[in-house]
Design a protein around this motif. Structure first.
Motif, PDB file in Angstrom:
ATOM      1  N   ARG B  17       0.875  -1.143   0.012  1.00 42.72           N
ATOM      2  CA  ARG B  17      -0.160  -0.207  -0.077  1.00 42.72           C
ATOM      3  C   ARG B  17       0.930   1.485  -0.058  1.00 42.72           C
ATOM      4  NH1 ARG B  17      -2.903   0.454   6.007  1.00 42.72           N
ATOM      5  NH2 ARG B  17      -3.465  -1.462   5.624  1.00 42.72           N
ATOM      6  N   LEU B  20       2.231   1.798  -3.611  1.00 46.61           N
ATOM      7  CA  LEU B  20       0.998   2.461  -4.359  1.00 46.61           C
ATOM      8  C   LEU B  20       0.874   3.752  -4.163  1.00 46.61           C
ATOM      9  CD1 LEU B  20      -1.319  -0.854  -4.561  1.00 46.61           C
ATOM     10  CD2 LEU B  20      -0.154   0.217  -6.477  1.00 46.61           C
ATOM     11  N   GLY B  24       1.225   6.675  -6.696  1.00 48.40           N
ATOM     12  CA  GLY B  24       0.258   7.562  -7.064  1.00 48.40           C
ATOM     13  C   GLY B  24       0.247   9.129  -6.694  1.00 48.40           C
ATOM     14  N   ILE B  27       2.855  10.334  -9.550  1.00 47.79           N
ATOM     15  CA  ILE B  27       1.863  10.648 -10.653  1.00 47.79           C
ATOM     16  C   ILE B  27       1.433  11.960 -10.766  1.00 47.79           C
ATOM     17  CG2 ILE B  27       0.287   9.805 -12.509  1.00 47.79           C
ATOM     18  CD1 ILE B  27       0.859   7.090 -11.715  1.00 47.79           C
ATOM     19  N   LEU B 278      -5.580  10.738  -1.721  1.00 46.86           N
ATOM     20  CA  LEU B 278      -4.919   9.636  -1.861  1.00 46.86           C
ATOM     21  C   LEU B 278      -4.160   9.697  -0.216  1.00 46.86           C
ATOM     22  CD1 LEU B 278      -4.059   7.148  -3.213  1.00 46.86           C
ATOM     23  CD2 LEU B 278      -2.135   8.557  -3.845  1.00 46.86           C
ATOM     24  N   THR B 281      -6.920   9.581   2.521  1.00 43.37           N
ATOM     25  CA  THR B 281      -7.536   8.121   2.566  1.00 43.37           C
ATOM     26  C   THR B 281      -6.544   7.177   3.273  1.00 43.37           C
ATOM     27  OG1 THR B 281      -8.695   8.551   0.732  1.00 43.37           O
ATOM     28  CG2 THR B 281      -8.840   6.298   1.211  1.00 43.37           C
ATOM     29  N   ILE B 285      -7.431   5.310   6.823  1.00 43.17           N
ATOM     30  CA  ILE B 285      -7.519   3.926   7.290  1.00 43.17           C
ATOM     31  C   ILE B 285      -6.363   3.487   7.887  1.00 43.17           C
ATOM     32  CG2 ILE B 285      -7.337   1.866   5.886  1.00 43.17           C
ATOM     33  CD1 ILE B 285      -8.897   3.198   3.642  1.00 43.17           C
TER      34      ILE B 285
ATOM     35  N   VAL C 159      -3.637   6.255 -15.967  1.00 47.93           N
ATOM     36  CA  VAL C 159      -2.633   5.830 -15.169  1.00 47.93           C
ATOM     37  C   VAL C 159      -2.622   5.925 -13.676  1.00 47.93           C
ATOM     38  CG1 VAL C 159      -0.296   5.228 -14.659  1.00 47.93           C
ATOM     39  CG2 VAL C 159      -1.183   5.333 -17.166  1.00 47.93           C
ATOM     40  N   ALA C 160      -2.929   7.214 -13.368  1.00 44.64           N
ATOM     41  CA  ALA C 160      -2.887   7.822 -11.900  1.00 44.64           C
ATOM     42  C   ALA C 160      -4.137   7.425 -11.354  1.00 44.64           C
ATOM     43  CB  ALA C 160      -3.103   9.471 -12.048  1.00 44.64           C
ATOM     44  N   VAL C 163      -3.797   3.451 -10.575  1.00 39.63           N
ATOM     45  CA  VAL C 163      -2.866   3.470  -9.202  1.00 39.63           C
ATOM     46  C   VAL C 163      -3.688   3.713  -7.836  1.00 39.63           C
ATOM     47  CG1 VAL C 163      -1.020   4.168  -7.873  1.00 39.63           C
ATOM     48  CG2 VAL C 163      -0.601   3.653 -10.505  1.00 39.63           C
ATOM     49  N   PHE C 164      -4.411   4.871  -8.051  1.00 38.05           N
ATOM     50  CA  PHE C 164      -5.472   5.288  -7.037  1.00 38.05           C
ATOM     51  C   PHE C 164      -6.295   4.478  -6.601  1.00 38.05           C
ATOM     52  CE2 PHE C 164      -6.754   8.430  -3.979  1.00 38.05           C
ATOM     53  CZ  PHE C 164      -7.944   8.779  -4.230  1.00 38.05           C
ATOM     54  N   LEU C 166      -6.343   0.920  -7.302  1.00 35.81           N
ATOM     55  CA  LEU C 166      -5.738  -0.175  -6.588  1.00 35.81           C
ATOM     56  C   LEU C 166      -5.451   0.004  -5.130  1.00 35.81           C
ATOM     57  CD1 LEU C 166      -4.850  -2.943  -7.460  1.00 35.81           C
ATOM     58  CD2 LEU C 166      -2.959  -2.303  -8.245  1.00 35.81           C
ATOM     59  N   CYS C 167      -5.054   1.282  -4.932  1.00 35.25           N
ATOM     60  CA  CYS C 167      -4.403   1.544  -3.668  1.00 35.25           C
ATOM     61  C   CYS C 167      -5.760   1.519  -2.768  1.00 35.25           C
ATOM     62  CB  CYS C 167      -3.874   2.963  -3.498  1.00 35.25           C
ATOM     63  SG  CYS C 167      -3.044   3.234  -1.847  1.00 35.25           S
ATOM     64  N   ILE C 168      -6.868   2.312  -3.132  1.00 34.25           N
ATOM     65  CA  ILE C 168      -7.894   2.356  -2.173  1.00 34.25           C
ATOM     66  C   ILE C 168      -8.677   1.089  -2.107  1.00 34.25           C
ATOM     67  CG2 ILE C 168     -10.233   3.449  -2.030  1.00 34.25           C
ATOM     68  CD1 ILE C 168      -8.056   5.507  -1.919  1.00 34.25           C
ATOM     69  N   LEU C 170      -7.373  -1.775  -2.283  1.00 35.21           N
ATOM     70  CA  LEU C 170      -6.591  -2.652  -1.148  1.00 35.21           C
ATOM     71  C   LEU C 170      -6.850  -2.350   0.275  1.00 35.21           C
ATOM     72  CD1 LEU C 170      -2.917  -3.063  -2.813  1.00 35.21           C
ATOM     73  CD2 LEU C 170      -4.358  -4.714  -1.762  1.00 35.21           C
ATOM     74  N   LEU C 171      -6.934  -0.985   0.392  1.00 37.51           N
ATOM     75  CA  LEU C 171      -7.164  -0.552   1.789  1.00 37.51           C
ATOM     76  C   LEU C 171      -8.482  -0.919   2.210  1.00 37.51           C
ATOM     77  CD1 LEU C 171      -5.809   3.441   1.541  1.00 37.51           C
ATOM     78  CD2 LEU C 171      -4.778   1.417   2.788  1.00 37.51           C
ATOM     79  N   LYS C 172      -9.372  -0.568   1.254  1.00 38.28           N
ATOM     80  CA  LYS C 172     -10.767  -0.979   1.591  1.00 38.28           C
ATOM     81  C   LYS C 172     -11.064  -2.350   2.150  1.00 38.28           C
ATOM     82  CE  LYS C 172     -13.967   1.374   2.004  1.00 38.28           C
ATOM     83  NZ  LYS C 172     -14.246   1.785   3.267  1.00 38.28           N
ATOM     84  N   ARG C 266      -5.719 -11.106  -3.174  1.00 42.85           N
ATOM     85  CA  ARG C 266      -4.681 -10.918  -2.305  1.00 42.85           C
ATOM     86  C   ARG C 266      -5.181 -11.378  -0.714  1.00 42.85           C
ATOM     87  NH1 ARG C 266      -2.005  -6.573   0.412  1.00 42.85           N
ATOM     88  NH2 ARG C 266      -0.038  -7.223   0.716  1.00 42.85           N
TER      89      ARG C 266
END
Lengths: 231, 397, 279
Positions: B17, B20, B24, B27, B278, B281, B285, C159-160, C163-164, C166-168, C170-172, C266
């Protein structure tokens, strides 16, 4: 045995604690009073939901009573600001929890150093004291290991060392053997015995009869009341 | 264990995480950097282009921008002579822009022609060979493209023709000229085939006839600081002409490219919003996951400020890592985006939309760092107000 | 072939001529574009003085019409203003009666423009012939560049976003690890947990896509409203077509589901005890 003539370290008078749950009020404590003198080893026992942990949290300044007052070393906790209360917990009290609550990314030594760092103790001094405390609890050889690399018993011993970091006048423990097997619990038992023999005042909430038996005084609780104090 | 070390270890503990999140942020940081470069780069690049040879002022026919139309100034030589007598002016020279043709084997190729006054010119830089002499009626300067088209080199000859008459299929004017030098014409677009002769020669070749005409006059003030006042004075002295300082031309240029400036603001804002979202969040979390840990810390006497500081440090570490990676990424994407925009037809090859400068990079990094830190405010507030007792109770169940 | 002649010449207001009678008028008729008329306060019947240079302005012109020029994207950023005159009037004004910049050539139906251009160029001297398509292609290069730029920005944004997302996700999903652990303890299959998480991700992606489409529509409307007023034009700057919506929704939905899948995969392939924090 209650050390007679010793000063009162802790006193709680007419403590009540109510909190809402699903729209109704839960009366966790219904007017509890107690006193602990310096050097005592007090166990608070009772079934689940009797208010033991709530009482511990109130006397430790972690929670605020709905009514009543708590005094530690003559200072009423309700007169203190949040910052002063935090400072009190840091310098005068030590906490040990059922689930250890070590910081997983820190080593055993760093976990023990944490309260000392917060208290502003210089690096060299706190490092030395941390190692000394870890030796006291028999874990000097594990000082460099991360908390996640320790067994349950080892984690609890590190937690005890952390609680002793700033030389507290009062050690509060909430079910310290709750997550441990019998053998490991026995190790903690011995440690507590040694701590009390060395002069540490202990208040321990526990289900563990062995731990209660070690105490000089047992306070039994049921439904938010103290049933009696046995010696 | 410092707060920074603690934060780094906490982030490393959740490698995926963290990775990522950093990507993020990188970018978004890259986009922010590019947009900051774009918003300021256009006019800076254009101003630098205008001042390439130090000429701060331009005089053009009334109501026109330099080389924007086919309009010309008449009596160009007298305008130049009058300007050269002005003690506040270090140099003044006329330039005529026109189209003409060159013979290449059996065909005619279209060329852009510059009539110049070599003693006072601000439109080219000699790359090979030598410059034209003041009265060199036999010499010509070529751009590399023109040299290729005409298959000519320094010392060779080229044949230039002008004023073609389709009725009789002949050229009204034709000149054999010796190539004196290969030059880079400052305002040429990529691949533009340009040739330059002294002004009278080009006036003869020009389609409009051999009058004393020029497209514009370049003026160099004795100092940059004096240029604006000089421009103002010249406006009064030459009311029938347009007088532009570099600032005036940059303003017109900005107006023409207002879309890119506005787009850069919008995209930069969006980048910041994404970064904030980002980080907020992720940290929120993370704080929620570690409420038990936080409650314990508070219980053992760790102050709110320490807890809050840790949250901010974690956010700052993420932002710094993302910013460093983002700046590297941004420089790469800027080159790519610049290669797209500089392919605009007719745009001078020397012009860039994305110009990396120290102050731009610093500004972008600072904005990102401040924003990233502010993004930690909400999760820090959550951490600070974590109820110790209730959290410990719920952890125990 | 039919022919008509056009001449362009730029002055302090830009003169723009359309073909007409072969004889120059004494007083020239002038058609003025709307914006210029508003700026100068001109109405039909007003007179203008015209000239090839700032002085002398010897020719008298009468405003015979005020017109709205065709919206031209290439022109909107320029602050140029146009008038139109009959060719002979302009030619006389400029003192070059037999000179034009270009011709427009209309072919008979069925005639090939490419062939005609080739024929003309073979015999050309001093001019070149281009088909309208070639000129349109050439003159639209600017917008092709802008399109490429927009596309590049869009790719970076996608792309951004990926990534964003995927990150969110994963967190959720990681927030639910204790729930997932308990479910595995009591015997719920991986597939069931994966499916539940995927469904959740798909729902979130779908909601986000709908919200995003609405936001895009509003942003597009705001963009058009703003730039139409800014440039005083009727051009459309942002056009959201069903195809664009379909592409965007498909992409965002796809990205969201992929991100959710990765996160869910995962989670379900992590040992329950590890999820519980004891592994």
């Amino acid at each position: 045995m209650t050390p007679a003539g010793e000063p009162t370290v802790l006193s709680g008078r007419n403590l009540r604690k109510d909190y809402p749950m699903n729209g109704a009020a839960v009366h966790a404590l219904r007017g509890v009073s107690l006193e602990v003198r310096s050097g005592e080893y007090v166990a608070i026992a009772g079934p689940s939901g009797s208010g033991k942990s709530t009482l511990l949290q109130l006397i430790g300044g972690i929670d605020v009573p709905s009514a009543g007052e708590v005094e530690i070393l003559g200072t009423r906790l309700d007169t203190l600001s949040d910052r002063e209360l935090t400072r009190l917990r840091l310098t005068r009290l030590g906490f040990i929890f059922q689930r250890f609550h070590l910081l997983p990314v820190l080593t055993a030594r760093e976990n023990v150093e944490l309260p000392m760092a917060e208290a502003g103790i210089p690096v060299r001094e706190r490092r030395a004291r941390a190692l000394e405390l870890l030796a006291y609890v028999g874990l000097e050889h594990r000082a460099g290991h991360r908390a996640t690399q320790l067994s349950g018993g080892e984690m609890q011993r590190v937690a005890i060392a952390r609680a002793l970091a700033n030389r507290p006048v009062l050690l509060l423990a909430d079910e310290p053997t709750g997550e441990l097997d019998a053998a490991t619990g026995g190790e903690i038992l011995s440690l507590f015995r040694r701590l009390n023999q060395d002069g540490t005042t202990l208040v321990v909430v526990t289900h563990d009869e062995r731990l209660a038996a070690e105490a000089g005084r047992v306070i039994h609780m049921l439904d938010g009341h103290i049933l009696g104090a046995g010696e | 264990m410092s707060g920074l070390g603690w934060a780094v270890r906490s982030l490393i503990r959740q490698r995926l995480r963290t990775a990522l999140a950093v990507i993020g942020i990188a970018i978004s940081a890259a986009m922010l950097l590019d947009m900051v470069m774009l918003s300021g780069g256009i006019e800076k690049s254009f101003a630098e282009l205008l001042l390439a040879k130090g000429y701060q002022i331009r005089l053009t026919p009334k109501g026109t921008l330099p080389f924007d139309t086919e309009a010309t100034l008449d009596r160009a030589s007298s305008i130049v002579a009058r300007l050269r007598r002005d003690t506040a002016i270090a140099s003044a020279g006329a330039v005529l822009g026109t189209s003409l043709y060159g013979r290449s084997r059996d065909s005619l190729v279209t060329l852009v022609g510059y009539g110049i006054q070599p003693e006072a010119q601000g439109v080219y830089q000699v790359q090979r060979g030598q410059d034209l002499a003041r009265h060199d009626t036999l010499g010509v300067l070529l751009s590399a493209s023109a040299a290729g088209l005409l298959r000519a080199e320094v010392g060779g000859t080229v044949s230039l023709v002008g004023r073609l008459d389709p009725q009789v299929a002949t050229a009204g004017v034709s000149r054999q000229l010796v190539v004196r030098g290969i030059v880079r014409w400052v305002y040429d677009y990529r691949g533009q085939p340009s040739v330059g002769t002294i002004l009278p020669v080009m006036q003869a070749l020009a389609a409009v006839g051999p009058d004393d005409r020029a497209s514009l006059v370049l003026v160099k003030a004795r100092s940059d600081a004096a240029a604006p006042a000089l421009a103002e004075r010249l406006r009064e002295e030459f009311p029938r002409l347009e007088v532009y300082s570099v600032a005036d031309l940059v303003r017109f240029f900005k107006q023409r490219l207002v879309y890119f400036r506005q787009l850069s603001y919008i995209l930069a804002t969006m980048s910041l919003v994404v970064t904030v979202l980002l980080i907020t969040t992720l940290l929120t979390i993370t704080v929620n996951e570690r409420l038990g840990e936080i409650a314990t810390l508070r219980a053992i006497g760790i102050g709110r400020s320490t807890v809050v500081r840790q949250v901010f440090i974690e956010g700052a570490v993420l932002t710094v890592l993302g910013a460093v990676l983002g700046i590297a990424l941004g420089l790469g994407t800027a080159r790519y985006l610049d290669s797209i925009l500089t392919s605009f037809p007719g745009l001078p090859a020397a012009f860039s939309f994305f110009v990396p400068r120290r102050e731009t990079l610093t500004a972008a990094a600072l904005v990102l760092l401040v924003t990233g830190s502010l993004a930690g405010l909400y999760p820090a507030w959550l951490a600070a107000r974590a109820p110790i007792a209730a959290t410990l109770r719920s952890e125990a169940t | 072939m039919g022919t008509y002649a056009r001449r362009y010449r730029v002055l302090a207001g830009l003169l723009f001529i359309i073909g007409g009678s072969p004889v120059a008028a004494q007083v020239a008729e002038v058609a003025v574009e709307r914006r210029l008329a508003e700026e100068l306060g001109l109405a039909v019947g007003d007179t203008l003085r015209l000239g090839p240079a700032v002085e002398p302005l010897t020719t008298l012109g009468v405003v015979s019409a005020i017109y709205e020029p065709m919206p031209d994207p290439a022109e909107i950023a320029k602050r140029e203003r146009h008038i139109r005159m009959h060719l002979p009037d302009l030619a006389e004004l400029l003192g070059a009666p037999d000179r034009v910049d270009r011709y427009g050539v209309g072919l008979r139906p069925g005639a090939s423009a490419d062939t005609a251009a080739r024929v003309l160029n073979r015999t050309a001297f001093g001019y070149r012939a281009y088909t309208s398509r070639a000129i349109a292609s050439e003159s639209s290069q600017t917008f092709l560049v802008v399109s490429r730029f927009h596309r590049a920005i869009a790719v970076i944004t996608i792309v951004a976003s990926a990534v964003f997302l995927l990150c969110i996700m994963l967190l959720k999903v990681e927030e639910r690890r204790l729930d997932a652990a308990v479910m595995r303890f009591v015997g719920v299959r991986r597939r069931t947990i994966f499916g539940a998480l995927l469904l959740e991700a798909a729902l979130i992606a779908a909601l986000g896509s709908v919200a995003g489409s609405g936001l895009a529509y509003l942003a597009g409307a705001a963009t058009n409203a703003y730039y139409r007023r800014f440039f005083d034009t009727g051009l459309t700057f942002s056009l959201i077509t069903p195809e664009i919506i379909a592409f965007s929704v498909g992409l965002s939905l796809g990205l969201g589901i992929v991100a959710g899948s990765v996160a869910a995969w995962r989670l379900v392939h992590t040992r329950p005890l590890v999820l519980w924090g004891r592994g």
